[in-house]
Design an enzyme around this catalytic site. Structure first.
Site, PDB file in Angstrom:
ATOM      1  N   ARG A   1       8.730  -0.751   8.925  1.00  0.00           N
ATOM      2  CA  ARG A   1       8.400  -1.787   9.828  1.00  0.00           C
ATOM      3  C   ARG A   1       9.727  -2.414  10.498  1.00  0.00           C
ATOM      4  O   ARG A   1      10.714  -2.547   9.776  1.00  0.00           O
ATOM      5  CB  ARG A   1       7.501  -2.901   9.324  1.00  0.00           C
ATOM      6  CG  ARG A   1       6.074  -2.430   8.820  1.00  0.00           C
ATOM      7  CD  ARG A   1       5.051  -3.467   8.760  1.00  0.00           C
ATOM      8  NE  ARG A   1       5.445  -4.572   8.079  1.00  0.00           N
ATOM      9  CZ  ARG A   1       4.915  -5.936   8.305  1.00  0.00           C
ATOM     10  NH1 ARG A   1       4.124  -6.083   9.076  1.00  0.00           N
ATOM     11  NH2 ARG A   1       5.105  -6.636   7.281  1.00  0.00           N
TER      12      ARG A   1
ATOM     13  N   LYS B   1       6.647   0.676  -4.964  1.00  0.00           N
ATOM     14  CA  LYS B   1       6.284   1.088  -3.781  1.00  0.00           C
ATOM     15  C   LYS B   1       6.142   2.558  -3.824  1.00  0.00           C
ATOM     16  O   LYS B   1       6.868   3.096  -4.229  1.00  0.00           O
ATOM     17  CB  LYS B   1       7.264   0.635  -2.682  1.00  0.00           C
ATOM     18  CG  LYS B   1       6.755   1.016  -1.193  1.00  0.00           C
ATOM     19  CD  LYS B   1       7.302   0.090  -0.171  1.00  0.00           C
ATOM     20  CE  LYS B   1       7.137   0.690   1.142  1.00  0.00           C
ATOM     21  NZ  LYS B   1       7.435  -0.276   2.333  1.00  0.00           N
TER      22      LYS B   1
ATOM     23  N   ARG C   1       4.953 -11.207  -0.557  1.00  0.00           N
ATOM     24  CA  ARG C   1       5.912 -10.881  -1.832  1.00  0.00           C
ATOM     25  C   ARG C   1       5.490 -11.258  -3.021  1.00  0.00           C
ATOM     26  O   ARG C   1       4.850 -12.400  -2.992  1.00  0.00           O
ATOM     27  CB  ARG C   1       7.508 -11.624  -1.808  1.00  0.00           C
ATOM     28  CG  ARG C   1       8.259 -10.804  -0.596  1.00  0.00           C
ATOM     29  CD  ARG C   1       8.923  -9.511  -0.887  1.00  0.00           C
ATOM     30  NE  ARG C   1       9.476  -8.899   0.115  1.00  0.00           N
ATOM     31  CZ  ARG C   1       8.980  -7.918   0.978  1.00  0.00           C
ATOM     32  NH1 ARG C   1       7.500  -7.849   1.221  1.00  0.00           N
ATOM     33  NH2 ARG C   1       9.542  -7.517   2.087  1.00  0.00           N
TER      34      ARG C   1
HETATM   35  P1  ATP Z   1       6.966  -5.826   4.396  1.00  0.00           P
HETATM   36  O1  ATP Z   1       5.983  -6.517   3.467  1.00  0.00           O
HETATM   37  O2  ATP Z   1       7.478  -6.616   5.470  1.00  0.00           O
HETATM   38  O3  ATP Z   1       6.101  -4.578   5.073  1.00  0.00           O
HETATM   39  P2  ATP Z   1       8.304  -3.866   3.025  1.00  0.00           P
HETATM   40  O4  ATP Z   1       9.605  -4.268   1.894  1.00  0.00           O
HETATM   41  O5  ATP Z   1       7.354  -3.229   2.569  1.00  0.00           O
HETATM   42  O6  ATP Z   1       7.953  -5.246   3.626  1.00  0.00           O
HETATM   43  P3  ATP Z   1       8.791  -2.387   5.204  1.00  0.00           P
HETATM   44  O7  ATP Z   1       9.605  -2.354   6.387  1.00  0.00           O
HETATM   45  O8  ATP Z   1       7.316  -2.046   5.173  1.00  0.00           O
HETATM   46  O9  ATP Z   1       9.299  -3.170   4.087  1.00  0.00           O
HETATM   47  O10 ATP Z   1       9.375  -1.006   4.484  1.00  0.00           O
HETATM   48  C1  ATP Z   1      10.731  -0.721   4.260  1.00  0.00           C
HETATM   49  C2  ATP Z   1      11.040  -1.178   2.872  1.00  0.00           C
HETATM   50  O11 ATP Z   1      10.961  -0.024   2.193  1.00  0.00           O
HETATM   51  C3  ATP Z   1      12.716  -1.269   2.855  1.00  0.00           C
HETATM   52  O12 ATP Z   1      12.746  -2.232   1.454  1.00  0.00           O
HETATM   53  C4  ATP Z   1      13.208  -0.096   2.110  1.00  0.00           C
HETATM   54  O13 ATP Z   1      14.370  -0.035   1.291  1.00  0.00           O
HETATM   55  C5  ATP Z   1      12.200   0.641   1.593  1.00  0.00           C
HETATM   56  N1  ATP Z   1      12.166   1.925   1.327  1.00  0.00           N
HETATM   57  C6  ATP Z   1      12.767   2.888   2.261  1.00  0.00           C
HETATM   58  N2  ATP Z   1      12.361   4.098   1.804  1.00  0.00           N
HETATM   59  C7  ATP Z   1      11.599   4.158   0.735  1.00  0.00           C
HETATM   60  C8  ATP Z   1      10.791   4.969   0.166  1.00  0.00           C
HETATM   61  N3  ATP Z   1      10.988   6.548   0.252  1.00  0.00           N
HETATM   62  N4  ATP Z   1      10.114   4.802  -0.835  1.00  0.00           N
HETATM   63  C9  ATP Z   1       9.935   3.456  -1.069  1.00  0.00           C
HETATM   64  N5  ATP Z   1      10.554   2.362  -0.342  1.00  0.00           N
HETATM   65  C10 ATP Z   1      11.342   2.596   0.797  1.00  0.00           C
HETATM   66  C1  BTN Z   2       6.692   1.160   5.879  1.00  0.00           C
HETATM   67  O1  BTN Z   2       6.483   0.967   4.781  1.00  0.00           O
HETATM   68  O2  BTN Z   2       7.330   0.171   6.553  1.00  0.00           O
HETATM   69  C2  BTN Z   2       6.358   1.860   6.643  1.00  0.00           C
HETATM   70  C3  BTN Z   2       7.077   3.409   6.250  1.00  0.00           C
HETATM   71  C4  BTN Z   2       6.405   4.481   7.099  1.00  0.00           C
HETATM   72  C5  BTN Z   2       7.342   5.743   6.883  1.00  0.00           C
HETATM   73  C6  BTN Z   2       6.712   6.934   7.912  1.00  0.00           C
HETATM   74  S1  BTN Z   2       7.346   8.385   7.395  1.00  0.00           S
HETATM   75  C7  BTN Z   2       6.632   9.206   8.758  1.00  0.00           C
HETATM   76  C8  BTN Z   2       6.711   8.237   9.693  1.00  0.00           C
HETATM   77  N1  BTN Z   2       7.942   8.317  10.464  1.00  0.00           N
HETATM   78  C9  BTN Z   2       8.682   7.442  10.359  1.00  0.00           C
HETATM   79  O3  BTN Z   2       9.756   7.129  10.889  1.00  0.00           O
HETATM   80  N2  BTN Z   2       8.193   6.450   9.707  1.00  0.00           N
HETATM   81  C10 BTN Z   2       6.758   6.824   9.027  1.00  0.00           C
END
Ligand code: ATP
Ligand code: BTN
Length: 334
Positions: free
Chosen positions: A117, A182, A328
């Protein structure tokens, strides 16, 4: 598009197991050992742990099951493309909504620009996870697109449960969690409107066999800014759970998504609130909602029919919705 066929062929050979000497690989691919060495370096930059032993050659540090396009196609009833090396599966479909049939799927082994996101990075090493997107034309339009990531999250967790994988939970609005870490993320994006319909791309990234980098490793997982977990760890924690078959799981997810999206088109969120709340990782726990200009603390009370998150504060239970809100854990606070 860059040609990655040499690296992919090397990976295919390495994935059969055992050591492969630079000499042998070079002979099979018609190039020098030095050229093989360069390709191995490129493969390592994709996040694959390949090591070499003098006199023996190269070996993967852990087994790798590659995705198989023909096998995947035989298991799903929808157009599907496996593009091993890609920037982002979501972007690929977004760029092609005019040419694609609704329901088309794109799967990758590695994303150079995987995203979450608000432009955050989604760490996407080669061959260890699933990166999967589906294009869906929603005739009911944009308004109906709200709540979609919630419905998709429920569908994925229930599909895992059907395979005996219990304990996976949801975090509002778009994450899958296991034991407060996560496991997966869902990203719903939209491209230009065709009349009243919405062109949606629903992407998911699920960690399957990702392992943390060694301390001396310049690997990719050190870029992840929060606790994370892989599905293999979830399975290891369960009795008699067989190892994950990546092709089988990918096909199950595609088929589950299809039926869920059809269902959602007909019935919207009806019935989903209870299903989502059963799986809520933070239900009745202290959380905070982070918004652009303020933070609110309270107790999480699930979601409502609109897909808004419910928070109990001194003012009572209030609902919050919008793409800018992040939830969070707040249990460490007084
Ligand atoms: P929100 O609640 O705003 O969605 P979020 O921390 O879940 O917060 P996202 O944008 O949904 O944020 O996801 C990006 C987050 O996930 C970042 O903290 C990033 O470091 C983490 N992230 C990136 N790649 C992975 C992965 N493969 N597995 C787990 N977490 C990851
Ligand atoms: C999140 O937690 O913010 C969402 C992560 C979504 C990752 C998937 S991987 C397949 C697809 N291609 C991308 O670039 N992002 C989504």
């Amino acid at each position: 598009m860059k040609d990655h066929s040499v690296k992919l062929t090397i990976l295919n050979m390495l994935s059969q197991g055992g050591f492969h000497s630079g000499q042998d690989l070079g002979e099979q691919l018609g190039m020098s050992r030095a050229a093989i060495g360069k390709h191995i370096k490129g493969i390592q930059e994709w996040g694959v742990d390949v090591y070499s032993v003098q006199g023996k050659g190269y070996q993967l540090s852990k087994p790798m099951q590659l995705l198989d396009e023909a096998l995947l196609k035989s298991k799903v009833d929808t157009p599907l493309e496996l593009i091993p090396i890609i920037d982002s599966t979501n972007q690929y479909l977004l760029d092609r909504v005019d040419q694609l049939e609704s329901g088309s799927v794109c799967i990758a082994e590695y994303q150079a620009k995987g995203r979450g996101r608000r432009g955050r990075e989604w760490v996407s090493p080669f061959g260890s996870n699933l990166y999967l997107s589906i294009y869906w034309r929603l005739d009911a339009g944009m308004a109906a697109a709200m709540g979609l990531s919630l419905v998709v999250g429920v569908a994925i967790v229930e599909a895992l449960e059907k395979q005996g994988i219990d304990g996976v939970k949801l975090k509002w609005p778009n994450d899958l969690y296991f034991q407060d870490k996560k496991l997966a993320g869902i990203l719903v994006e939209m491209s230009g409107q065709a009349g009243a319909a919405a062109n949606l791309v629903i992407g998911m990234g699920i960690n399957l066999n990702m392992v943390a980098d060694n301390q001396d490793d310049q690997g990719v997982t050190s870029n992840i800014t929060q606790p994370w977990v892989s599905l293999s760890e979830v399975c290891n924690a369960l009795p008699n759970q067989p190892p994950i078959d990546r092709n089988e799981l990918a096909a199950t997810l595609v088929n589950t998504l299809h039926s869920t999206l059809n269902d959602y088109e007909m019935r919207g969120m009806t019935g989903f609130v209870e299903r989502w709340n059963r799986l809520d990782n933070f239900l009745d726990r202290k959380v905070k909602l982070i918004m652009s200009s303020r933070e609110i603390e309270g107790i999480a009370r699930g979601i409502n029919e609109q897909g808004a998150v419910l928070l109990e504060t001194e003012q009572g239970v209030e609902s919050f919705i919008g793409g800018e809100i992040s939830l969070r854990n707040n249990e460490a606070s007084q």
